[in-house]
Design a protein around this motif. Structure first.
Motif, mmCIF file in Angstrom:
data_model
loop_
_atom_site.group_PDB
_atom_site.id
_atom_site.type_symbol
_atom_site.label_atom_id
_atom_site.label_comp_id
_atom_site.label_asym_id
_atom_site.label_seq_id
_atom_site.Cartn_x
_atom_site.Cartn_y
_atom_site.Cartn_z
ATOM 1 N N HIS A 104 24.963 1.903 -25.656
ATOM 2 C CA HIS A 104 25.696 0.840 -26.345
ATOM 3 C C HIS A 104 24.794 -0.384 -26.302
ATOM 4 O O HIS A 104 24.459 -0.877 -25.230
ATOM 5 C CB HIS A 104 27.013 0.584 -25.604
ATOM 6 N N LEU A 152 24.654 1.197 -31.539
ATOM 7 C CA LEU A 152 24.237 2.147 -30.512
ATOM 8 C C LEU A 152 22.848 2.662 -30.828
ATOM 9 O O LEU A 152 22.372 2.572 -31.955
ATOM 10 C CB LEU A 152 25.229 3.299 -30.373
ATOM 11 N N PHE A 198 32.884 2.355 -28.554
ATOM 12 C CA PHE A 198 31.555 2.929 -28.362
ATOM 13 C C PHE A 198 31.675 4.357 -27.834
ATOM 14 O O PHE A 198 31.016 5.267 -28.334
ATOM 15 C CB PHE A 198 30.707 2.086 -27.403
#
Length: 105
Positions: free
Chosen positions: A33, A50, A14
């Motif tokens: 995230h 995301l 992420f």
């Protein structure tokens, strides 16, 4: 739907994707995230989801070419002033989930 055991690399993946989005975006954008890979220890679809919150849709549209170049462009969708994207971890896509109450920026 393919679920896999929690992978400790998901937060790092992420961060790598978010770093590319930050470089292509603007100061003040909030990158979160979201989805099951954001929950430590939980089995999940191996896709990093995301969300990017921006000030205005126009500013988002102005940066879209840079965001597309940052990766995940075919998997980004716009809704109001939030850009949602996903970074595949080598498995086929699945349906998107609603963001959990905990956020990461």
């Amino acid at each position: 739907m393919l679920l896999v055991p929690s992978d400790p690399s998901w937060p790092l993946r992420f961060e790598e994707f978010a770093t590319r989005i930050r470089a292509a975006g603007e100061d003040g954008w909030i990158i979160e995230h979201i989805g099951s890979t954001a929950i430590p220890g939980m089995s999940a679809k191996p896709i990093i989801d995301l969300a990017v919150r921006v000030e205005t849709r126009e500013r988002l549209d102005a940066r879209l070419p840079e965001l597309e170049a940052a990766g995940g462009a075919s998997d980004m969708s716009r809704s109001s002033t939030t850009l949602r994207g996903r970074q595949r971890t080598g498995c086929p896509p699945a349906t998107r989930e609603r963001p959990p109450s905990s956020r990461r920026s």
